[in-house]
Design a protein around this motif. Structure first.
Motif, PDB file in Angstrom:
ATOM      1  N   PHE A  31       0.829  -1.201   0.000  1.00 21.33           N
ATOM      2  CA  PHE A  31       0.000   0.000   0.000  1.00 21.33           C
ATOM      3  C   PHE A  31       0.865   1.254   0.000  1.00 21.33           C
ATOM      4  CE2 PHE A  31      -1.390   3.132   3.279  1.00 21.33           C
ATOM      5  CZ  PHE A  31      -2.208   3.901   2.443  1.00 21.33           C
ATOM      6  N   GLY A  35       1.274   4.017  -2.888  1.00 19.53           N
ATOM      7  CA  GLY A  35       0.811   5.356  -2.546  1.00 19.53           C
ATOM      8  C   GLY A  35       1.911   6.398  -2.626  1.00 19.53           C
ATOM      9  N   VAL A  56      -2.700  10.772  -7.498  1.00 15.99           N
ATOM     10  CA  VAL A  56      -2.412  10.215  -6.173  1.00 15.99           C
ATOM     11  C   VAL A  56      -3.688   9.655  -5.540  1.00 15.99           C
ATOM     12  CG1 VAL A  56      -1.686  10.803  -3.827  1.00 15.99           C
ATOM     13  CG2 VAL A  56      -0.384  11.651  -5.783  1.00 15.99           C
ATOM     14  N   HIS A  60      -4.204   5.685  -4.540  1.00 14.45           N
ATOM     15  CA  HIS A  60      -4.538   5.277  -3.173  1.00 14.45           C
ATOM     16  C   HIS A  60      -5.871   4.525  -3.128  1.00 14.45           C
ATOM     17  CE1 HIS A  60      -1.277   7.944  -1.927  1.00 14.45           C
ATOM     18  NE2 HIS A  60      -1.368   7.409  -0.721  1.00 14.45           N
ATOM     19  N   VAL A  64      -5.730   0.669  -1.845  1.00 10.52           N
ATOM     20  CA  VAL A  64      -6.416   0.406  -0.576  1.00 10.52           C
ATOM     21  C   VAL A  64      -7.457  -0.697  -0.758  1.00 10.52           C
ATOM     22  CG1 VAL A  64      -8.086   1.345   1.071  1.00 10.52           C
ATOM     23  CG2 VAL A  64      -5.995   2.609   0.556  1.00 10.52           C
ATOM     24  N   ASN A  79      -3.157   0.535   8.623  1.00 10.53           N
ATOM     25  CA  ASN A  79      -3.266   1.875   9.186  1.00 10.53           C
ATOM     26  C   ASN A  79      -3.443   1.793  10.706  1.00 10.53           C
ATOM     27  OD1 ASN A  79      -4.154   4.455   9.944  1.00 10.53           O
ATOM     28  ND2 ASN A  79      -5.537   4.669   8.226  1.00 10.53           N
ATOM     29  N   SER A 108       5.920   0.478   6.383  1.00  8.66           N
ATOM     30  CA  SER A 108       5.950   1.779   5.715  1.00  8.66           C
ATOM     31  C   SER A 108       7.384   2.262   5.522  1.00  8.66           C
ATOM     32  CB  SER A 108       5.164   2.806   6.539  1.00  8.66           C
ATOM     33  OG  SER A 108       5.253   4.089   5.972  1.00  8.66           O
ATOM     34  N   VAL A 177     -11.295   6.758   0.551  1.00  8.17           N
ATOM     35  CA  VAL A 177      -9.910   7.239   0.674  1.00  8.17           C
ATOM     36  C   VAL A 177      -9.578   8.168  -0.489  1.00  8.17           C
ATOM     37  CG1 VAL A 177      -7.487   6.545   0.560  1.00  8.17           C
ATOM     38  CG2 VAL A 177      -9.059   5.308   2.047  1.00  8.17           C
ATOM     39  N   ILE A 181      -8.792  12.255  -0.274  1.00  2.00           N
ATOM     40  CA  ILE A 181      -7.554  12.870  -0.772  1.00  2.00           C
ATOM     41  C   ILE A 181      -7.885  14.030  -1.703  1.00  2.00           C
ATOM     42  CG2 ILE A 181      -5.531  12.491  -2.235  1.00  2.00           C
ATOM     43  CD1 ILE A 181      -5.347   9.669  -1.028  1.00  2.00           C
ATOM     44  N   SER A 191      -3.737  12.539   5.017  1.00  2.00           N
ATOM     45  CA  SER A 191      -3.027  11.310   5.351  1.00  2.00           C
ATOM     46  C   SER A 191      -3.985  10.218   5.808  1.00  2.00           C
ATOM     47  CB  SER A 191      -1.994  11.583   6.445  1.00  2.00           C
ATOM     48  OG  SER A 191      -1.481  10.376   6.968  1.00  2.00           O
ATOM     49  N   ARG A 196       1.387   5.788   6.988  1.00  3.16           N
ATOM     50  CA  ARG A 196       1.606   6.352   5.638  1.00  3.16           C
ATOM     51  C   ARG A 196       2.445   7.629   5.722  1.00  3.16           C
ATOM     52  NH1 ARG A 196       2.651   9.013   2.090  1.00  3.16           N
ATOM     53  NH2 ARG A 196       1.649   9.396   0.078  1.00  3.16           N
TER      54      ARG A 196
END
Length: 247
Positions: A31, A35, A56, A60, A64, A79, A108, A177, A181, A191, A196
């Motif tokens: 992920f 991302g 972006v 994502h 996701v 997350n 991450s 998500v 964004i 975020s 992330r």
């Protein structure tokens, strides 16, 4: 009212927990790789702000939805805010939550270090507040965006009475998500996920505004989990038993 289950230190050695941690690491790694990689690609291609934000958001949303489905063994949290929201709803123990948080941060970091290497040392873009957005506004942005994320997770994945939405939870979570964004990316960075934000900050060693991306998402995620579990879900099963932590 859901009670927080503490769990025991023995959980870390249980085969199902080890398997879940491996899957959670893999899915979180992939992920973050996609991302952060999409953000780095947008910078390298010098895309306009709007085109870059859209790219972006789409990246994502797609990753996701896929990684939640692929990570069904661990629950596909990806997350720490999601893990906290599920902890507040009584779906995961404190002990396993801590293991998940460590796992997510390591995944991450690994993804961002690999991206740094593969791109020849390109800057790993961090989450930071836009000009004119103060700390309080940034925290509120992240609270609201993460609340909507966790509310969607509960409504479409966790709630046993999701009805016609059954099976669509990962896709719908990806949609929210991406939408978040597009809505908040130009202001707080959107975020919604401390892990992330952590990896890029570590690799770039730039911690500007970083605390915002812990405080906001954790408040939003925990609040959504507590509210949905205690006010909207009707359960017939017995929740995770609460236990003393034994070390």
């Amino acid at each position: 009212m859901a009670k927080i289950a503490l769990g025991t230190s023995r959980e870390a050695a249980e085969p199902d927990c080890i398997k879940a941690l491996i899957v959670e690491f893999i899915t979180t790694f992939l992920f973050v790789f996609a991302g952060v990689g999409s953000a780095m690609a947008a910078d390298k291609l010098e895309a306009s702000s709007l085109v870059g934000l859209f790219a972006v958001a789409i990246a994502h949303a797609l990753v996701v939805s896929v990684m939640i489905s692929a990570g069904h063994i661990s629950g596909g949290h990806l997350n720490p805010a999601v893990t906290l929201g599920l902890l507040f709803g009584g779906h995961i123990t404190v002990v396993r939550s801590i293991l998940y948080w460590i796992d997510q941060l390591l995944a991450s970091s690994a993804a961002c270090f690999l991206l740094y290497y593969l791109t020849g040392g390109l800057t790993t873009p961090i989450h930071s507040l836009a000009s004119g957005v103060d700390y309080l506004q940034g925290v509120i942005w992240e609270i609201v965006l993460t609340f909507s994320l966790l509310f969607t997770v509960y409504a479409t994945i966790v709630d046993p009475k999701k009805g016609a939405l059954n099976g669509l939870g990962p896709t719908l979570t990806g949609f929210v998500v991406g939408a978040n964004i597009l809505a908040g990316g130009a202001f707080s960075g959107a975020s919604m996920n401390p892990a992330r934000s952590f990896g890029p900050a570590l690799v770039s060693w730039d911690w500007t505004d970083h605390w915002v991306y812990w405080v906001g998402p954790l408040i939003g995620g925990g609040l959504a989990g507590f509210i949905y579990e205690n006010f909207f879900i009707i359960r017939t099963h017995v929740p995770i038993p609460t236990e003393e932590v034994r070390f």
